[in-house]
Design a protein around this motif. Structure first.
Motif, PDB file in Angstrom:
ATOM      1  N   ARG A  19      26.864  35.382 -24.962  1.00 48.91           N
ATOM      2  CA  ARG A  19      25.932  35.608 -23.852  1.00 48.91           C
ATOM      3  C   ARG A  19      25.293  34.312 -23.353  1.00 48.91           C
ATOM      4  O   ARG A  19      24.768  34.270 -22.240  1.00 48.91           O
ATOM      5  N   LEU A  72      29.456  32.298 -12.731  1.00 53.19           N
ATOM      6  CA  LEU A  72      28.733  32.166 -13.994  1.00 53.19           C
ATOM      7  C   LEU A  72      27.237  32.378 -13.782  1.00 53.19           C
ATOM      8  O   LEU A  72      26.572  33.003 -14.614  1.00 53.19           O
ATOM      9  N   THR A 126      25.908  34.332 -11.617  1.00 48.35           N
ATOM     10  CA  THR A 126      25.737  35.780 -11.493  1.00 48.35           C
ATOM     11  C   THR A 126      25.728  36.444 -12.864  1.00 48.35           C
ATOM     12  O   THR A 126      24.908  37.324 -13.143  1.00 48.35           O
ATOM     13  N   GLU A 127      26.635  36.007 -13.746  1.00 44.83           N
ATOM     14  CA  GLU A 127      26.672  36.567 -15.093  1.00 44.83           C
ATOM     15  C   GLU A 127      25.378  36.259 -15.852  1.00 44.83           C
ATOM     16  O   GLU A 127      24.861  37.108 -16.583  1.00 44.83           O
ATOM     17  N   ILE A 153      22.651  38.606 -14.698  1.00 47.64           N
ATOM     18  CA  ILE A 153      22.811  39.935 -15.278  1.00 47.64           C
ATOM     19  C   ILE A 153      22.388  39.933 -16.742  1.00 47.64           C
ATOM     20  O   ILE A 153      21.684  40.841 -17.207  1.00 47.64           O
ATOM     21  N   THR A 154      22.789  38.906 -17.474  1.00 45.63           N
ATOM     22  CA  THR A 154      22.433  38.808 -18.884  1.00 45.63           C
ATOM     23  C   THR A 154      20.923  38.689 -19.050  1.00 45.63           C
ATOM     24  O   THR A 154      20.335  39.318 -19.938  1.00 45.63           O
ATOM     25  N   THR A 169      39.229  38.654 -17.530  1.00 48.48           N
ATOM     26  CA  THR A 169      38.100  38.757 -18.448  1.00 48.48           C
ATOM     27  C   THR A 169      38.003  40.162 -19.023  1.00 48.48           C
ATOM     28  O   THR A 169      38.021  41.146 -18.282  1.00 48.48           O
ATOM     29  N   THR A 199      35.539  42.484 -21.521  1.00 51.26           N
ATOM     30  CA  THR A 199      34.192  42.497 -22.068  1.00 51.26           C
ATOM     31  C   THR A 199      33.996  43.695 -22.976  1.00 51.26           C
ATOM     32  O   THR A 199      34.618  44.740 -22.802  1.00 51.26           O
ATOM     33  N   ASP A 214      27.698  41.133 -26.200  1.00 54.85           N
ATOM     34  CA  ASP A 214      28.031  40.546 -24.906  1.00 54.85           C
ATOM     35  C   ASP A 214      29.159  39.521 -24.980  1.00 54.85           C
ATOM     36  O   ASP A 214      29.199  38.596 -24.180  1.00 54.85           O
ATOM     37  N   GLN A 264      32.706  37.941 -24.243  1.00 44.23           N
ATOM     38  CA  GLN A 264      33.718  38.058 -23.206  1.00 44.23           C
ATOM     39  C   GLN A 264      34.966  37.306 -23.659  1.00 44.23           C
ATOM     40  O   GLN A 264      34.890  36.171 -24.107  1.00 44.23           O
TER      41      GLN A 264
END
Length: 269
Positions: free
Chosen positions: A134, A183, A185-186, A189-190, A248, A250, A256, A258
């Motif tokens: 994560r 990245l 954006t990820e 979200i995280t 990817t 997940t 979390d 990936q």
């Protein structure tokens, strides 16, 4: 209906039960302090753990009594090492003891703690494959991956390389839109999924302070950046563009993680 007092009591009970169980599973010969080695014991004692951690028995025993207090990160990390906790147990102890996640280790999680089946899967791939946690640390990768990401030989931080290294801008075609924006954006979200994880917030803040370009992308909420699975890369010493499909997988239940594979696109450039 469960009361707040009952929830708090349950957390205290869980904290004490887990820490005590973790101590009891240790092998006594490995953790006995020198002055205790003259007599053999069936379990590692609280006093022995306190000696290793460098605190009083009373302070350490608070954990086993389920006392939630303002414990320092240094203390909890010393307990982590003394009790030989893995990454997930460390996170659980932090959450139960002080109500938040620990900051990520600078070197990333111990790859030895990963599921052997996952290691076998990654190492058996014929294309570049790696596992991100994560915090955007590469916790596992196969040998092929180093031809795409040579920095992996010395640094597991994908975000550090991507956001701050000039080599990333040279290698990655459409660096901003195809690589950095996804990245970010990820990470958004995280951060939203784990609001108590101070490590995520610290990671994001560090990169925003380091790179004005990354800061601009982070602040520009309205700019559309379509996620493209097919992206361009330049391999080491090669000025030509190699197209890869970024695949990817997940599994949110596994902290979390990936699994990312870079599949070369045959016959295209």
């Amino acid at each position: 209906m469960t009361s707040r007092r009952q929830v708090s009591a349950d957390l205290n009970s869980d904290l004490g039960a887990y820490v005590k169980a973790w101590r009891h599973r240790l092998a006594p010969d490995d953790h006995q302090a020198p002055r205790h080695r003259r007599r053999r014991r069936s379990n590692v004692t609280q006093e022995e753990i306190a000696d290793v951690v460098g605190v009083s028995v009373v302070w350490y025993s608070n954990l086993e009594r389920g006392v939630r207090a303002n414990y320092s990160d240094a203390f909890l990390d010393a307990v982590t090492e003394a009790l030989r906790l893995n990454r997930y147990e460390r996170e659980l102890m932090y959450l139960l003891a002080i109500g938040r996640m620990p900051a990520p280790a600078l070197t990333g999680p111990d790859p030895g703690a990963l599921d052997p089946a996952l290691r076998h899967f990654v190492e058996g791939q014929r294309w570049a494959t790696y596992v991100l946690d994560r915090y955007a640390h590469v916790v596992l990768h196969n040998e092929v991956c180093e031809s795409y990401y040579p920095w992996l030989r010395t640094d597991p931080s994908y975000s550090r390389w991507l956001f701050t290294d000039a080599d990333a801008r040279r290698r990655l075609v459409n660096w901003e839109s195809d690589w950095v924006a996804p990245l970010l954006t990820e990470l958004r979200i995280t951060r939203a999924r784990h609001p108590q994880d101070t490590g995520i917030a610290a990671l994001v803040d560090a990169w925003l302070e380091t790179s004005p370009e990354v800061r601009g992308l982070w602040d520009d909420h309205a700019q559309p950046y379509p996620l493209r699975s097919r992206r361009g890369m330049r391999l080491s010493g090669d000025q030509q563009t190699t197209l890869v499909d970024v695949v990817t997988l997940t599994d949110p239940s596994v902290n979390d993680l990936q699994i990312v594979s870079l599949l070369p696109v045959a016959g295209e450039a």
